[in-house]
Design a protein around this motif. Sequence first.
Motif, PDB file in Angstrom:
ATOM      1  N   LEU A 189      85.233  80.887  79.310  1.00 21.79           N
ATOM      2  CA  LEU A 189      86.554  81.379  78.924  1.00 21.79           C
ATOM      3  C   LEU A 189      86.573  81.891  77.485  1.00 21.79           C
ATOM      4  O   LEU A 189      87.378  82.765  77.147  1.00 21.79           O
ATOM      5  N   LEU A 190      85.707  81.362  76.642  1.00 19.07           N
ATOM      6  CA  LEU A 190      85.672  81.774  75.241  1.00 19.07           C
ATOM      7  C   LEU A 190      84.953  83.112  75.040  1.00 19.07           C
ATOM      8  O   LEU A 190      85.161  83.770  74.024  1.00 19.07           O
ATOM      9  N   VAL A 191      84.105  83.491  75.991  1.00 21.47           N
ATOM     10  CA  VAL A 191      83.349  84.738  75.857  1.00 21.47           C
ATOM     11  C   VAL A 191      84.241  85.882  76.317  1.00 21.47           C
ATOM     12  O   VAL A 191      84.721  85.886  77.450  1.00 21.47           O
ATOM     13  N   PRO A 192      84.476  86.867  75.438  1.00 23.18           N
ATOM     14  CA  PRO A 192      85.373  87.964  75.825  1.00 23.18           C
ATOM     15  C   PRO A 192      84.737  88.862  76.885  1.00 23.18           C
ATOM     16  O   PRO A 192      83.515  88.988  76.972  1.00 23.18           O
ATOM     17  N   GLY A 193      85.593  89.469  77.681  1.00 26.08           N
ATOM     18  CA  GLY A 193      85.130  90.407  78.703  1.00 26.08           C
ATOM     19  C   GLY A 193      84.693  89.704  79.979  1.00 26.08           C
ATOM     20  O   GLY A 193      84.785  88.493  80.113  1.00 26.08           O
ATOM     21  N   ARG A 194      84.235  90.518  80.900  1.00 25.19           N
ATOM     22  CA  ARG A 194      83.793  90.010  82.200  1.00 25.19           C
ATOM     23  C   ARG A 194      82.306  89.667  82.132  1.00 25.19           C
ATOM     24  O   ARG A 194      81.510  90.447  81.628  1.00 25.19           O
ATOM     25  N   GLN A 195      81.953  88.503  82.642  1.00 23.43           N
ATOM     26  CA  GLN A 195      80.562  88.089  82.694  1.00 23.43           C
ATOM     27  C   GLN A 195      80.032  88.296  84.113  1.00 23.43           C
ATOM     28  O   GLN A 195      80.699  87.958  85.082  1.00 23.43           O
ATOM     29  N   HIS A 196      78.850  88.841  84.203  1.00 28.63           N
ATOM     30  CA  HIS A 196      78.238  89.122  85.497  1.00 28.63           C
ATOM     31  C   HIS A 196      77.158  88.100  85.815  1.00 28.63           C
ATOM     32  O   HIS A 196      76.034  88.451  86.160  1.00 28.63           O
ATOM     33  N   ILE A 197      77.503  86.834  85.664  1.00 35.09           N
ATOM     34  CA  ILE A 197      76.587  85.763  86.028  1.00 35.09           C
ATOM     35  C   ILE A 197      77.284  84.885  87.049  1.00 35.09           C
ATOM     36  O   ILE A 197      78.510  84.830  87.116  1.00 35.09           O
ATOM     37  N   GLY A 198      76.502  84.205  87.844  1.00 34.52           N
ATOM     38  CA  GLY A 198      77.054  83.414  88.928  1.00 34.52           C
ATOM     39  C   GLY A 198      77.542  82.041  88.509  1.00 34.52           C
ATOM     40  O   GLY A 198      77.378  81.606  87.369  1.00 34.52           O
ATOM     41  N   VAL A 199      78.126  81.366  89.475  1.00 34.86           N
ATOM     42  CA  VAL A 199      78.659  80.028  89.249  1.00 34.86           C
ATOM     43  C   VAL A 199      77.532  79.043  88.944  1.00 34.86           C
ATOM     44  O   VAL A 199      77.673  78.201  88.048  1.00 34.86           O
ATOM     45  N   LEU A 200      76.424  79.147  89.661  1.00 31.93           N
ATOM     46  CA  LEU A 200      75.315  78.221  89.416  1.00 31.93           C
ATOM     47  C   LEU A 200      74.731  78.412  88.021  1.00 31.93           C
ATOM     48  O   LEU A 200      74.365  77.440  87.362  1.00 31.93           O
ATOM     49  N   ALA A 201      74.657  79.647  87.557  1.00 28.47           N
ATOM     50  CA  ALA A 201      74.179  79.899  86.196  1.00 28.47           C
ATOM     51  C   ALA A 201      75.154  79.314  85.175  1.00 28.47           C
ATOM     52  O   ALA A 201      74.732  78.732  84.167  1.00 28.47           O
ATOM     53  N   THR A 202      76.441  79.442  85.442  1.00 24.15           N
ATOM     54  CA  THR A 202      77.461  78.879  84.548  1.00 24.15           C
ATOM     55  C   THR A 202      77.330  77.359  84.489  1.00 24.15           C
ATOM     56  O   THR A 202      77.382  76.765  83.407  1.00 24.15           O
ATOM     57  N   ILE A 203      77.147  76.733  85.639  1.00 22.38           N
ATOM     58  CA  ILE A 203      76.981  75.277  85.682  1.00 22.38           C
ATOM     59  C   ILE A 203      75.698  74.871  84.970  1.00 22.38           C
ATOM     60  O   ILE A 203      75.677  73.905  84.208  1.00 22.38           O
ATOM     61  N   GLY A 204      74.624  75.620  85.190  1.00 25.07           N
ATOM     62  CA  GLY A 204      73.351  75.322  84.530  1.00 25.07           C
ATOM     63  C   GLY A 204      73.460  75.399  83.024  1.00 25.07           C
ATOM     64  O   GLY A 204      72.985  74.507  82.301  1.00 25.07           O
ATOM     65  N   VAL A 205      74.094  76.458  82.540  1.00 26.45           N
ATOM     66  CA  VAL A 205      74.305  76.597  81.090  1.00 26.45           C
ATOM     67  C   VAL A 205      75.177  75.450  80.589  1.00 26.45           C
ATOM     68  O   VAL A 205      74.920  74.884  79.529  1.00 26.45           O
ATOM     69  N   GLY A 206      76.192  75.085  81.352  1.00 25.56           N
ATOM     70  CA  GLY A 206      77.076  73.980  80.959  1.00 25.56           C
ATOM     71  C   GLY A 206      76.353  72.645  80.889  1.00 25.56           C
ATOM     72  O   GLY A 206      76.577  71.859  79.960  1.00 25.56           O
ATOM     73  N   ILE A 207      75.456  72.389  81.842  1.00 24.82           N
ATOM     74  CA  ILE A 207      74.693  71.139  81.837  1.00 24.82           C
ATOM     75  C   ILE A 207      73.776  71.084  80.620  1.00 24.82           C
ATOM     76  O   ILE A 207      73.718  70.076  79.909  1.00 24.82           O
ATOM     77  N   VAL A 208      73.063  72.177  80.359  1.00 25.00           N
ATOM     78  CA  VAL A 208      72.176  72.223  79.188  1.00 25.00           C
ATOM     79  C   VAL A 208      72.990  72.069  77.909  1.00 25.00           C
ATOM     80  O   VAL A 208      72.608  71.312  77.006  1.00 25.00           O
ATOM     81  N   ALA A 209      74.129  72.765  77.829  1.00 26.98           N
ATOM     82  CA  ALA A 209      74.984  72.670  76.640  1.00 26.98           C
ATOM     83  C   ALA A 209      75.516  71.248  76.461  1.00 26.98           C
ATOM     84  O   ALA A 209      75.631  70.766  75.331  1.00 26.98           O
ATOM     85  N   ALA A 210      75.836  70.581  77.556  1.00 28.39           N
ATOM     86  CA  ALA A 210      76.337  69.204  77.469  1.00 28.39           C
ATOM     87  C   ALA A 210      75.273  68.270  76.899  1.00 28.39           C
ATOM     88  O   ALA A 210      75.557  67.458  76.010  1.00 28.39           O
ATOM     89  N   PHE A 211      74.043  68.385  77.395  1.00 28.45           N
ATOM     90  CA  PHE A 211      72.977  67.520  76.904  1.00 28.45           C
ATOM     91  C   PHE A 211      72.615  67.835  75.454  1.00 28.45           C
ATOM     92  O   PHE A 211      72.503  66.936  74.625  1.00 28.45           O
TER      93      PHE A 211
END
Length: 87
Positions: A22-44
């Motif tokens: 939500l913080l990244v402006p514009g439309r992102q062309h990445i999937g839900v699994l990539a978003t979750i993966g980035v979120g998991i790595v960012a969380a750790f």
Amino acid sequence: MGISGIISAIVIGAIIGLLGRLLVPGRQHIGVLATIGVGIVAAFVGALIAHALHVDHTKGVDWIQWLIQIALAALGIAALERFKARH
């Protein structure tokens, strides 16, 4: 890590990934699994940074840790989007 820890990591990763997205402006062309993966790595990684800064255990909600994790997720999403745009 048990099954409940894995499920928790996925849920927290999804939340952090979506908030970062939500913080990244514009439309992102990445999937839900990539978003979750980035979120998991960012969380750790965010948890490790918060621990190193001694802001991981506060009274109430660990807002600083959450902000670090969400900022890392936003950076990760932007970097992944930029990488995908080049290829």
